[in-house]
Design a protein around this motif. Structure first.
Motif, PDB file in Angstrom:
ATOM      1  N   ARG A  85       7.999  -2.434  -8.621  1.00  0.00           N
ATOM      2  CA  ARG A  85       8.408  -3.572  -7.785  1.00  0.00           C
ATOM      3  C   ARG A  85       9.942  -3.709  -7.796  1.00  0.00           C
ATOM      4  O   ARG A  85      10.562  -3.932  -6.750  1.00  0.00           O
TER       5      ARG A  85
ATOM      6  N   GLU B  43      12.106  -7.946   4.536  1.00  0.00           N
ATOM      7  CA  GLU B  43      10.920  -7.875   3.667  1.00  0.00           C
ATOM      8  C   GLU B  43       9.702  -7.291   4.387  1.00  0.00           C
ATOM      9  O   GLU B  43       8.819  -6.743   3.760  1.00  0.00           O
TER      10      GLU B  43
ATOM     11  N   SER C 296       1.528  -6.868  -5.890  1.00  0.00           N
ATOM     12  CA  SER C 296       2.236  -5.816  -5.139  1.00  0.00           C
ATOM     13  C   SER C 296       1.353  -5.202  -4.049  1.00  0.00           C
ATOM     14  O   SER C 296       1.844  -4.748  -3.016  1.00  0.00           O
TER      15      SER C 296
ATOM     16  N   GLU D 229       1.734  -7.427  -1.116  1.00  0.00           N
ATOM     17  CA  GLU D 229       3.078  -7.256  -0.541  1.00  0.00           C
ATOM     18  C   GLU D 229       3.096  -6.056   0.397  1.00  0.00           C
ATOM     19  O   GLU D 229       3.586  -6.137   1.528  1.00  0.00           O
TER      20      GLU D 229
ATOM     21  N   SER E 141       1.606 -12.872  -1.139  1.00  0.00           N
ATOM     22  CA  SER E 141       2.728 -12.116  -1.726  1.00  0.00           C
ATOM     23  C   SER E 141       3.842 -13.035  -2.184  1.00  0.00           C
ATOM     24  O   SER E 141       4.726 -12.608  -2.913  1.00  0.00           O
TER      25      SER E 141
END
Length: 596
Positions: free
Chosen positions: A24, A169, A310, A313, A332
């Motif tokens: 991460r 992001e 994760s 995400e 996330s």
């Protein structure tokens, strides 16, 4: 002006959580357009640390305050007395620890590492981060603010970074690997598990394919829990082990999970591919090249595990369906962690079940991202329950098959224990399980004299069966065992074996069957009831005391009972009793091995 730094992220991970956190941090660095390398500590040449400028160390703590297996060599090196004091003076670093405050050695490795790096002259950018699994919102409650502070520090050290426009992001990063499907290669059915020709002691990178001899249920059929006694043939393996050691193995995913996964992702299980790394990351060593989709899903991708944050995400970066994307982004975010816990962690929802809940996003998943999305299946460890002196060429384990209900419709199943339960040499023909052995944390006395007192309720009995067998074969007959279970008729493991050893005068056994009478009786009560005997063995005959089993309340209760014995029989104050136990622990006369 200093230019852009390159970041090195080094991790020590036992179950994959520290690795996930390290990766991460690696992704955060990529989004900030930094050169970054993420490696297990033992894959990095430690001597090069003197020329690094910016390093993050992420480490969990294994067992009794030990470093994880993939940083053991680094640990030995960094604590060498001969290392010059200022050797790391050019290094800016930060240490993040992942721990569980219900264990006494909470985040021991991270704390000790930070201290050592400072001794060697490194500059710590932040106080050591102490993430705690016991926190209501899990480790992230510490990790998130720690990472924010870390990047703030890096930006102030390297002002040139302010000019860099970071990746958004929601822009996917490139995959770590690309898949290249091979048209003409059909999947080889022969399993690649043959006995290696060159002789070397089996290890994680070269496990030994041990033949499964038997797999028997040892609890009564009416008992709620299925516990198996499993025996392997290790002839020709060169495997040596002694009491207290553990055996390691990789489980496989269930055939129905493999099938469902391939259907959800529209993959042909028989298709074969080769992998190419897009950056400097090596191809996972356990994956053959070329590899079939079936092999990848069955033996490598941890699709049945509860996914980490994760996972959400990365999924959110592929989502185009608005409803799904919004939910994935919530899961996330730092603010959505409580929501994610309710959806995923509490009901123990698997990654496979999550994919089924997000059909639009799953349909858009590109195969290249599979190894970024799913962690690798981690090896499982079991206390060895037999001794080579009593059972040559054999290795036996005692395994509770993990099955339980949550609010999910399907019962939850432990991956490894249910895989074991499904193996049946009678029905399936020869079954081979790749395994290797490593030193455990329990050490039994070499000398003949000291008596040994063992408290092992339930499957905590396993390492003590090994110890009793080994000690009797060596002519050591002062063995005291406390065993506890639900019922004498349902889960009293190895009963006839204990009776035989008691008749021979080689064992003293105390049992606690919690449900066989009105009021529940546990092992700690039996410890109290035998205060006089225990005090004599410990105070006058230097006995060693061992605890093994489930880490909920049992170890603490047994320790409390033992301290009461010291007070009652030895006339010690509660402080003195506490001190006596600590002294026994520091001299190896009190040891415990517990698991959750």
């Amino acid at each position: 002006m200093m230019s852009q730094p390159s970041l090195l992220v080094l991790y020590g991970s036992q179950t994959g959580t520290a690795q996930d956190t390290a990766q991460r941090i690696g992704r955060q660095a990529q989004r900030r357009r930094l050169q970054v390398n993420v490696l297990p500590l033992d894959h990095y040449n430690v001597a090069s640390l003197i020329s690094e400028s910016l390093v993050v160390f992420v480490s969990s703590t294994a067992g009794q305050g030990d470093p994880p297996d993939n940083m053991k060599n680094f640990w030995k090196f960094v604590f060498r007395k001969s290392l010059p004091v200022g050797s790391l003076r050019n290094l800016d670093c930060a240490v993040l620890g992942l721990g569980d405050s219900s264990y006494p050695k909470f985040n021991f490795v991270a704390k000790k590492l930070q201290k050592r790096l400072l001794q060697l002259g490194a500059n710590a950018l932040l106080p050591v981060g102490l993430a705690d699994d016991q926190h209501d919102l899990g480790a992230d409650a510490v990790i998130d603010p720690w990472l924010d502070a870390f990047w703030e520090k890096v930006f102030s050290l390297y002002p040139s970074m302010a000019a860099v426009i970071p990746l958004r992001e929601d822009e996917p990063l490139p995959p770590t690997y690309t898949f290249h499907f091979l048209d003409d290669v059909s999947e080889k059915t022969e399993d690649r598990l043959r006995i290696p020709t060159e002789q070397s002691v089996p290890s994680q990178s070269r496990p030994f394919p041990a033949r499964l001899v038997s797999n028997c249920r040892v609890t009564d059929s009416s008992h709620f829990q299925d516990v198996r006694h499993i025996e392997f043939d290790i002839s020709g393996s060169d495997i040596q082990f002694s009491a207290g050691d553990v055996v390691m193995m990789y489980p496989c995913n269930a055939p129905e999970d493999v099938q469902q996964f391939c259907e959800l992702l529209r993959l042909d299980p028989g298709a074969t591919f080769s992998l190419r790394a897009t950056g400097s990351t090596a191809v996972p060593p356990r994956l053959p090249q070329p590899c079939s989709v079936r092999h990848l899903v069955e033996k490598h991708l941890d699709v049945a595990a509860v996914p980490r944050r994760s996972f959400f995400e990365l999924l959110s970066t592929f989502a185009t369906n608005e409803v799904e994307k919004e939910k994935l982004l919530e899961f996330s975010s730092a603010a959505g962690q409580d929501e994610l816990h309710s959806y995923c962690n509490r009901p123990r929802r698997s990654a496979l079940e999550v994919l089924a809940d997000f059909p639009h996003t799953t349909a858009e998943l590109k195969v290249d991202f599979l190894l970024d999305l799913f962690p690798e299946i981690q090896p499982r460890s079991f206390s060895i329950a037999s001794s080579l002196l009593a059972h040559p060429q054999r290795l036996q384990i005692l395994v509770a098959v993990v099955r339980y209900k949550t609010k999910m419709y399907k019962p939850r199943r432990g991956l490894c224990s249910n895989w074991f339960a499904s193996l049946d040499p009678q029905a399936q023909g020869e079954v081979y399980v790749p395994l290797w052995v490593k030193k455990g944390s329990l050490k039994f006395p070499k000398e003949k004299d000291p008596p040994v007192i063992m408290v092992g309720p339930g499957t905590g009995l396993a390492p003590f069966r090994s110890a009793v067998q080994e000690r009797i074969a060596e002519g050591k007959h002062d063995n005291v065992l406390f065993f506890g279970c639900r019922s004498e008729s349902k889960d009293f493991f190895y009963r006839s074996e204990w009776e035989e050893k008691m008749e021979a005068g080689h064992l003293t056994l105390f049992t606690a069957f919690s449900r066989d009478q009105e009021e529940k009786v546990y092992v700690q009560q039996r410890v109290r009831e035998n205060a006089e005997l225990l005090w004599d063995l410990i105070a006058n005959r230097s006995a060693c005391f061992y605890i093994a089993g489930n880490a909920k309340d049992m170890p603490t209760s047994v320790c409390d009972a033992l301290k009461e014995v010291f007070q009652q029989e030895g006339g010690l104050s509660s402080e003195e009793a506490e001190q006596m136990l600590l002294t026994m622990e520091s001299t190896g006369r009190f040891q415990s091995e517990t698991w959750s």
